[in-house]
Structures are given as structure tokens and as C-alpha cells.
Design a protein around this motif. Structure first.
Motif, PDB file in Angstrom:
ATOM      1  N   ARG A 103       0.810  -1.208   0.000  1.00  0.00           N
ATOM      2  CA  ARG A 103       0.000   0.000   0.000  1.00  0.00           C
ATOM      3  C   ARG A 103       0.842   1.256   0.000  1.00  0.00           C
ATOM      4  N   ASP A 104       1.843   1.326   0.877  1.00  0.00           N
ATOM      5  CA  ASP A 104       2.609   2.549   1.073  1.00  0.00           C
ATOM      6  C   ASP A 104       3.755   2.714   0.077  1.00  0.00           C
ATOM      7  N   GLU A 105       4.345   1.614  -0.363  1.00  0.00           N
ATOM      8  CA  GLU A 105       5.474   1.695  -1.289  1.00  0.00           C
ATOM      9  C   GLU A 105       5.033   1.709  -2.747  1.00  0.00           C
ATOM     10  N   GLY A 106       3.794   1.303  -3.023  1.00  0.00           N
ATOM     11  CA  GLY A 106       3.289   1.317  -4.386  1.00  0.00           C
ATOM     12  C   GLY A 106       3.907   0.273  -5.291  1.00  0.00           C
ATOM     13  N   THR A 107       4.394  -0.826  -4.704  1.00  0.00           N
ATOM     14  CA  THR A 107       5.077  -1.860  -5.470  1.00  0.00           C
ATOM     15  C   THR A 107       4.258  -3.147  -5.532  1.00  0.00           C
ATOM     16  N   VAL A 108       4.596  -3.982  -6.510  1.00  0.00           N
ATOM     17  CA  VAL A 108       4.004  -5.311  -6.651  1.00  0.00           C
ATOM     18  C   VAL A 108       5.135  -6.336  -6.703  1.00  0.00           C
ATOM     19  N   HIS A 109       5.033  -7.363  -5.861  1.00  0.00           N
ATOM     20  CA  HIS A 109       5.986  -8.465  -5.857  1.00  0.00           C
ATOM     21  C   HIS A 109       5.291  -9.771  -6.248  1.00  0.00           C
ATOM     22  N   ARG A 110       6.066 -10.652  -6.848  1.00  0.00           N
ATOM     23  CA  ARG A 110       5.610 -12.029  -7.083  1.00  0.00           C
ATOM     24  C   ARG A 110       6.236 -12.916  -6.017  1.00  0.00           C
ATOM     25  N   ILE A 111       5.393 -13.758  -5.413  1.00  0.00           N
ATOM     26  CA  ILE A 111       5.860 -14.672  -4.363  1.00  0.00           C
ATOM     27  C   ILE A 111       5.713 -16.095  -4.868  1.00  0.00           C
TER      28      ILE A 111
END
Length: 403
Positions: A103-111
Motif C-alpha cells: 500500500r505505502d510503497e506502491g510496489t508489486v511483488h511475485r511470491i
């Protein structure tokens, strides 16, 4: 009457079911005096169960084979990954890997769904993170195998909006998301109550839960996108069969919807935050008015749809929901627990039995829950969102086994 105290969980089904059971027993008494089964002065039958215990209820009827058991279980079996920063949205990719938003960093990661290995896909441009706003819900296209599209709901400097981005895992880490293509803009934003959950339904249409931003009147204004559940095509257009053919508004009178899920009968369920009295689980009907701000919780007022179950805000503050093993599973933020609500199937718009809490205070605030298939759930904690108390390793994605 608002504020009547029946215990921490109030399910309209429990009260109606208990009265019905007592009434049926009375009819079996030959030549006996008639009666309605009685009840307490609060309108809740004596001995009705609550999630936290209390008087033993009357013996329930035999459970049909297709219904879940009245009592279930939930156990964390492992941690998939940890040290996530303000995780919010979670979406499953074909094959079992996950996408998670910050939410705060505006990033998307794949897990990686097996090892928990984390890969940065990239940042979403235009995200404005403040208050309860930022990069919120994620969804993958219902035709992801063909189009490789990832959808995101986020707050900008001027509104909340939904975009879609192409995903190319062959590109360098951090550069795997394409430029955002706006699907729907103009959802009102606020310091609070931005909604944010998005999901593709069984009809392959895109649904979104929005909040009323603290401006309560917007929830009853059908011209506003705030305080609503929205239904649209993957391109953001109104869907044939919506209550109004030129509008994406599907239901209204909501305070802050952050949970969307469909059961085995393809019925849409939604969880929403109450104000000071009742949080709600609602069964959504097209064009339905769920009452906010005129009513909160079950009040039985004409023109408004009552919740299927309700909780004191200290016991829930619900965010994500998922369907598994015949029940809705609801993540609680302030309540710091996972609720199980066993459903009655098509035959009734009510739970089969009283909601049941699990994992209470064990993992802190719980933000998102997603089905992992069969008896497994993915559960996301939310202790680094500015309102929790982070422990070493927070935030996490947990594997949960349920019944």
C-alpha cells in the motif's frame, strides 16, 4: 434497535433458527396449548449460541450432507514469506504463485507459492499513499493465460482508480509491469474509507468495493461511485444486467467494502466496516440498498437489506474474505482474528450456524485472505500499516489449513 447487546457476534440466522426450532417442537405436542417458542426481552431466544460461548442452544436438526459442519477449525501450518511492507492486495496466478501489493510503497511483488521467493515486478506510477489510501487491491485477468494482464486499484492525488498492466516475467526484475491503462477513474478518495478490493467474478466481470471516504451521504447517492459495489466489463464499461444499464453501480448504501467473494452457488458476499456498533457480512443483491448511513447492522427497516451476520467493531473490523470448505472466511483487522461463517447453500440466505473465531491475537491484524484451493487459505497480516504493532518478521503471508 441499534446498540442492543446480544454478545460479540450477532447472526440473524441464529435467532431465527432458534425460534423456528422451538416453534416446530410446540406443533408436535398434541392437544397442547399453542405458543411461539418464547424469547428474551431483547428479542433473542434464550439459549441462542454466540461465537464466544454462552448457554447451550437447543439440539439442531440433522445437518444435510451438503452443508459444512457447525464447528470448524483453522490452523497455520507454515509461513510462506515475511518482512513485507504494508501488504494489502493479494492475487493468485495460474500455477499457484502470488502477487502482493504494498500500500505505502506502491510496489508489486511475485511470491513463489512453494519456496516463498520474492521477485519485484515493479512500481505502479501515480500512486499517492496517505492515510488509508495507496496501492490497494490486485486481480489477475480471468483470461490471464492469453493476455497476461494484472489489475490494480489505487489512490492518486485526485481520485481512486482501477488500471490494468501487462506483465512480462522475461523482462528484468523491477521492470516487468507495463504502463498502466486506466480502466475506471473518478472513484472518490479520502483520508479514510477508500475501499479497494477488486476481483473477477464467475461471470468474468470485474467487481470493486469502494468506500464513502468519510462523506457519508455519498453511499446513498447512486450518481457517485463511493460507498458502492461496482460491476464492469474488463474494459471498465457497465455490464448488461446491471441495475441501471448505463452505470457500473451494482449495489449501494455501503460504508467501506474491503471483502468480496463468491460461494459455490456463485452468490456474491461482501464484508464492510461499521462505524461504532456493527461490522457486517452481506449477501449482495443487484440494486440492493445496504443502508449506510441510515442504518448500521440489522435494523429491519423497510427499503434496506439487513446483514447476514454482524459483529461488534472491536471483534472484527473486517477486510478480505474468501470462500473455502462451505464457509466464508473473514480477516479481522482490529479484531485480530479469522472468522468462519458456515453457509446454508442456496436454500437459505443465512449462515448454517453461528460464526466462529480462530487465531485470535496470535498474528496481529489480518488484512487479506485468499483461497488456495481445497482446505487451504493464504492469509496476509497487516501490522506495518501504521495501526498495528509489528513483531520481528512482520508482515507475513501464512498458509492456513481449514475445515
Amino acid at each position: 434497535m441499534r446498540g442492543a447487546l446480544f454478545g460479540p457476534v450477532q447472526s440473524p440466522a441464529v435467532r431465527r433458527g432458534a425460534v423456528a426450532a422451538l416453534a416446530s417442537a410446540a406443533l408436535l405436542l398434541a392437544a397442547a396449548c399453542s405458543g411461539d417458542g418464547g424469547g428474551s426481552s431483547s428479542g433473542r431466544p434464550a439459549g441462542s449460541p454466540t461465537a464466544s460461548g454462552g448457554s447451550a442452544p437447543p439440539a439442531p436438526p440433522s445437518r444435510p450432507a451438503d452443508l459444512p459442519p457447525a464447528k470448524g477449525s483453522a490452523k497455520v501450518v507454515s509461513t510462506l514469506t515475511e518482512k513485507l511492507a504494508s501488504p494489502w492486495g493479494l492475487a493468485a496466478l495460474p500455477g499457484g504463485d502470488l502477487l502482493v501489493s504494498s500500500r505505502d510503497e506502491g510496489t508489486v511483488h511475485r511470491i513463489d507459492g512453494g519456496s516463498g521467493k520474492r521477485t519485484l515486478l515493479g512500481s505502479v506510477p501515480g500512486v499517492s499513499s496517505s492515510g488509508e489510501g495507496g496501492l490497494l487491491g490486485l486481480a489477475v485477468s480471468s483470461t490471464f493465460g492469453a493476455d497476461q494482464l494484472v489489475y490494480a486499484y489505487f489512490t492518486t492525488a485526485s481520485d481512486n482508480r482501477i488500471v490494468r498492466m501487462s506483465y512480462d516475467e522475461k523482462r528484468p526484475q523491477g521492470q516487468q509491469l507495463g504502463a498502466p491503462d486506466t480502466v475506471l477513474r473518478g472513484i472518490p478518495k479520502g483520508g479514510v474509507h477508500n475501499g479497494g478490493r477488486i476481483a473477477f467474478g464467475p461471470d468474468k466481470m470485474l467487481y470493486a468495493g469502494t468506500g464513502e471516504t468519510g462523506d457519508t451521504g455519498l453511499a446513498q447517492d447512486k450518481e457517485s461511485l463511493a460507498g458502492k459495489i461496482l460491476r464492469m466489463t474488463p474494459d471498465g464499461e457497465p455490464v448488461h444486467g446491471n441495475p441501471e444499464e448505463d452505470s457500473v453501480v451494482y449495489s449501494y448504501g455501503h460504508r467501506n467494502v474491503q471483502g468480496l467473494a463468491w460461494d459455490a452457488d456463485k452468490r456474491l458476499w461482501a464484508a464492510e466496516f461499521g462505524q461504532d456498533t456493527w461490522d457486517e457480512l452481506n449477501l449482495i443483491e443487484p440494486g440492493g440498498n445496504y443502508g449506510w448511513p441510515e442504518v448500521e447492522g440489522e435494523e429491519g427497516e423497510a427499503g434496506f437489506i439487513d446483514p447476514v451476520a454482524q459483529w461488534k467493531t472491536s471483534e472484527a473490523s473486517p477486510s478480505g474474505i474468501a470462500y473455502a470448505k462451505g464457509s466464508i472466511w473473514m480477516a479481522g483487522l482490529r479484531g485480530e482474528r479469522l472468522w468462519r461463517i458456515p453457509l446454508s447453500g442456496e436454500r437459505a440466505k443465512e449462515p448454517y450456524a453461528a460464526p466462529q473465531p480462530f487465531l485470535e491475537k496470535e498474528h496481529g491484524r489480518l488484512r487479506t485472505v485468499v483461497s488456495a484451493g481445497g482446505d487451504r487459505l493464504w492469509l496476509v497480516t497487516s501490522n506495518t500499516d501504521g495501526r498495528g504493532t509489528p513483531k520481528s518478521g512482520d508482515d507475513r503471508i501464512l498458509r492456513v489449513e481449514v475445515e
